[in-house]
Design a protein around this motif. Sequence first.
Motif, PDB file in Angstrom:
ATOM      1  N   SER A  63     -27.557  32.262 -62.383  1.00 19.90           N
ATOM      2  CA  SER A  63     -27.580  31.849 -60.983  1.00 19.90           C
ATOM      3  C   SER A  63     -26.144  31.802 -60.491  1.00 19.90           C
ATOM      4  CB  SER A  63     -28.226  30.466 -60.850  1.00 19.90           C
ATOM      5  OG  SER A  63     -27.492  29.515 -61.624  1.00 19.90           O
ATOM      6  N   ALA A  64     -25.960  31.693 -59.169  1.00 21.59           N
ATOM      7  CA  ALA A  64     -24.603  31.661 -58.632  1.00 21.59           C
ATOM      8  C   ALA A  64     -24.603  31.178 -57.191  1.00 21.59           C
ATOM      9  CB  ALA A  64     -23.945  33.043 -58.711  1.00 21.59           C
ATOM     10  N   ARG A  65     -23.454  30.678 -56.785  1.00 20.82           N
ATOM     11  CA  ARG A  65     -23.196  30.382 -55.382  1.00 20.82           C
ATOM     12  C   ARG A  65     -22.874  31.697 -54.684  1.00 20.82           C
ATOM     13  NH1 ARG A  65     -24.206  26.218 -51.893  1.00 20.82           N
ATOM     14  NH2 ARG A  65     -22.906  26.493 -50.049  1.00 20.82           N
ATOM     15  N   ILE A  66     -23.409  31.895 -53.470  1.00 20.78           N
ATOM     16  CA  ILE A  66     -23.239  33.160 -52.750  1.00 20.78           C
ATOM     17  C   ILE A  66     -22.499  32.937 -51.444  1.00 20.78           C
ATOM     18  CG2 ILE A  66     -24.461  34.997 -51.506  1.00 20.78           C
ATOM     19  CD1 ILE A  66     -26.665  34.792 -53.586  1.00 20.78           C
ATOM     20  N   ALA A  67     -21.498  33.758 -51.194  1.00 24.17           N
ATOM     21  CA  ALA A  67     -20.814  33.797 -49.905  1.00 24.17           C
ATOM     22  C   ALA A  67     -20.626  35.270 -49.560  1.00 24.17           C
ATOM     23  CB  ALA A  67     -19.475  33.077 -49.963  1.00 24.17           C
ATOM     24  N   GLY A  85     -25.085  30.383 -49.534  1.00 23.64           N
ATOM     25  CA  GLY A  85     -26.087  29.580 -50.210  1.00 23.64           C
ATOM     26  C   GLY A  85     -26.005  29.752 -51.713  1.00 23.64           C
ATOM     27  N   ALA A  86     -27.151  29.708 -52.378  1.00 24.65           N
ATOM     28  CA  ALA A  86     -27.200  29.858 -53.832  1.00 24.65           C
ATOM     29  C   ALA A  86     -28.488  30.565 -54.214  1.00 24.65           C
ATOM     30  CB  ALA A  86     -27.114  28.486 -54.512  1.00 24.65           C
ATOM     31  N   PHE A  87     -28.427  31.284 -55.335  1.00 23.95           N
ATOM     32  CA  PHE A  87     -29.595  32.046 -55.782  1.00 23.95           C
ATOM     33  C   PHE A  87     -29.684  32.001 -57.296  1.00 23.95           C
ATOM     34  CE2 PHE A  87     -32.531  35.491 -56.442  1.00 23.95           C
ATOM     35  CZ  PHE A  87     -33.326  35.477 -55.294  1.00 23.95           C
ATOM     36  N   ASP A  88     -30.891  31.812 -57.784  1.00 24.35           N
ATOM     37  CA  ASP A  88     -31.173  31.823 -59.219  1.00 24.35           C
ATOM     38  C   ASP A  88     -31.979  33.079 -59.525  1.00 24.35           C
ATOM     39  OD1 ASP A  88     -32.196  31.441 -61.806  1.00 24.35           O
ATOM     40  OD2 ASP A  88     -32.198  29.259 -61.579  1.00 24.35           O
ATOM     41  N   TRP A  89     -31.294  34.089 -60.052  1.00 25.60           N
ATOM     42  CA  TRP A  89     -31.963  35.363 -60.348  1.00 25.60           C
ATOM     43  C   TRP A  89     -33.018  35.177 -61.434  1.00 25.60           C
ATOM     44  CZ3 TRP A  89     -27.013  35.199 -58.608  1.00 25.60           C
ATOM     45  CH2 TRP A  89     -26.661  36.102 -57.585  1.00 25.60           C
ATOM     46  N   ALA A  90     -32.708  34.376 -62.441  1.00 27.27           N
ATOM     47  CA  ALA A  90     -33.629  34.204 -63.555  1.00 27.27           C
ATOM     48  C   ALA A  90     -34.929  33.540 -63.119  1.00 27.27           C
ATOM     49  CB  ALA A  90     -32.960  33.387 -64.659  1.00 27.27           C
ATOM     50  N   ALA A  91     -34.837  32.570 -62.208  1.00 28.95           N
ATOM     51  CA  ALA A  91     -36.024  31.847 -61.738  1.00 28.95           C
ATOM     52  C   ALA A  91     -36.650  32.480 -60.504  1.00 28.95           C
ATOM     53  CB  ALA A  91     -35.651  30.391 -61.443  1.00 28.95           C
ATOM     54  N   GLY A  92     -35.945  33.417 -59.857  1.00 24.00           N
ATOM     55  CA  GLY A  92     -36.483  34.064 -58.665  1.00 24.00           C
ATOM     56  C   GLY A  92     -36.563  33.149 -57.464  1.00 24.00           C
ATOM     57  N   ARG A  93     -35.566  32.279 -57.300  1.00 23.89           N
ATOM     58  CA  ARG A  93     -35.573  31.372 -56.148  1.00 23.89           C
ATOM     59  C   ARG A  93     -34.155  31.207 -55.608  1.00 23.89           C
ATOM     60  NH1 ARG A  93     -36.748  27.358 -60.370  1.00 23.89           N
ATOM     61  NH2 ARG A  93     -34.859  26.160 -60.838  1.00 23.89           N
ATOM     62  N   GLY A  94     -34.082  30.855 -54.326  1.00 24.63           N
ATOM     63  CA  GLY A  94     -32.777  30.640 -53.720  1.00 24.63           C
ATOM     64  C   GLY A  94     -32.923  30.131 -52.304  1.00 24.63           C
ATOM     65  N   ARG A 228     -19.851  38.804 -66.076  1.00 24.87           N
ATOM     66  CA  ARG A 228     -20.720  38.564 -64.926  1.00 24.87           C
ATOM     67  C   ARG A 228     -20.047  39.077 -63.655  1.00 24.87           C
ATOM     68  NH1 ARG A 228     -20.666  32.273 -66.338  1.00 24.87           N
ATOM     69  NH2 ARG A 228     -18.535  32.796 -65.718  1.00 24.87           N
ATOM     70  N   ILE A 229     -20.855  39.493 -62.714  1.00 26.41           N
ATOM     71  CA  ILE A 229     -20.323  39.977 -61.445  1.00 26.41           C
ATOM     72  C   ILE A 229     -19.852  38.792 -60.600  1.00 26.41           C
ATOM     73  CG2 ILE A 229     -20.949  41.073 -59.254  1.00 26.41           C
ATOM     74  CD1 ILE A 229     -22.678  42.991 -60.841  1.00 26.41           C
ATOM     75  N   VAL A 230     -18.641  38.896 -60.072  1.00 26.25           N
ATOM     76  CA  VAL A 230     -18.110  37.841 -59.207  1.00 26.25           C
ATOM     77  C   VAL A 230     -17.869  38.339 -57.781  1.00 26.25           C
ATOM     78  CG1 VAL A 230     -17.111  36.455 -61.047  1.00 26.25           C
ATOM     79  CG2 VAL A 230     -15.760  38.323 -60.059  1.00 26.25           C
ATOM     80  N   ASN A 248     -19.478  37.523 -52.565  1.00 25.92           N
ATOM     81  CA  ASN A 248     -18.770  36.780 -53.600  1.00 25.92           C
ATOM     82  C   ASN A 248     -19.746  35.862 -54.325  1.00 25.92           C
ATOM     83  OD1 ASN A 248     -15.764  37.388 -53.317  1.00 25.92           O
ATOM     84  ND2 ASN A 248     -16.320  36.915 -51.209  1.00 25.92           N
ATOM     85  N   LEU A 249     -19.666  35.867 -55.657  1.00 28.61           N
ATOM     86  CA  LEU A 249     -20.507  35.020 -56.487  1.00 28.61           C
ATOM     87  C   LEU A 249     -19.619  34.059 -57.271  1.00 28.61           C
ATOM     88  CD1 LEU A 249     -22.986  37.688 -57.937  1.00 28.61           C
ATOM     89  CD2 LEU A 249     -23.188  36.376 -55.830  1.00 28.61           C
ATOM     90  N   ALA A 250     -19.927  32.776 -57.221  1.00 28.95           N
ATOM     91  CA  ALA A 250     -19.125  31.766 -57.910  1.00 28.95           C
ATOM     92  C   ALA A 250     -20.056  30.725 -58.532  1.00 28.95           C
ATOM     93  CB  ALA A 250     -18.150  31.112 -56.934  1.00 28.95           C
TER      94      ALA A 250
END
Length: 278
Positions: A63-67, A85-94, A228-230, A248-250
């Motif tokens: 998962s990561a913070r998204i800007a 916002g934020a997104f959790d790829w593994a859980a499929g939610r954001g 990981r992609i940042v 940007n992913l943080a």
Amino acid sequence: METTVRRPLIPLALLTALLCAGCSSGPEPETARAAEKPATIDTLETDHGAAVRAAVAKTKKSSARIAEEIELGDGTSSYVVSVDGAFDWAAGRGRLAVQLHSEDAPGKASPRMDEIFRGENTYFGGFAEMEGSWGAVRQDDLEAHYALRAPGNDPRHVLAQVARMKDVSKAGEERVNGAAAVHYKGTLDQETVTLRMAKDMREKVDQIRELTGEVAVDAEVWIDAEGRIVRTRLDWPLGAASVRATMNLAKHGLAVEAAAPDEADIVPLPALGGPLPG
């Protein structure tokens, strides 16, 4: 005697429709999934495309913070769409907040929208006229209606695109979010640019190709020491017009809260378009 190479003139109406300049307010393809097969250390050192695909696969397990900022203009007007916002790829939610800013009217109120990704649906809300209700659209039914926009601003779409980068080269090492990252550059072909794009917009991209001879979108990816992609960046110059999307992913691994709205507040929608949903 010097000669000047003249680029074909792209009609303004076509650019406006493609970029959304002047606007106001599913399963991935087999080729994308196949691109995420594990790679060995030796492969990652020599095949930079494999390094990018491995980073996509690792990022999608977390998962990561998204800007994100999508900058677009047609040579006369310019806009920025921000996605935070934020997104959790593994859980499929954001959960994301989307806002449209006019560079030409900085004091003007900016249209805004909230999004929740949960299960098979994406929920759209935050509009004053909806009075607390949320529109619900199946994620498989969402399409991109503008250049370099993800359907419903879904960050999974961006990763699917960069996983298909071609002609990937290592551009060097830089610092992103205060940490070291390896910078890769490549291109996206027309099939990748139009991935999950609405039919009428795919036809406009065909017109661009006929006028210019190619669809040339520059793609860049920054990968941290953990693989990981940042940051991703897609850039499509079109003469006087252009569109650039930088994500940007943080804070990789953070907990993401994204509960679905109450059932009583949900209004099913067959589809959704416009500059905010993309």
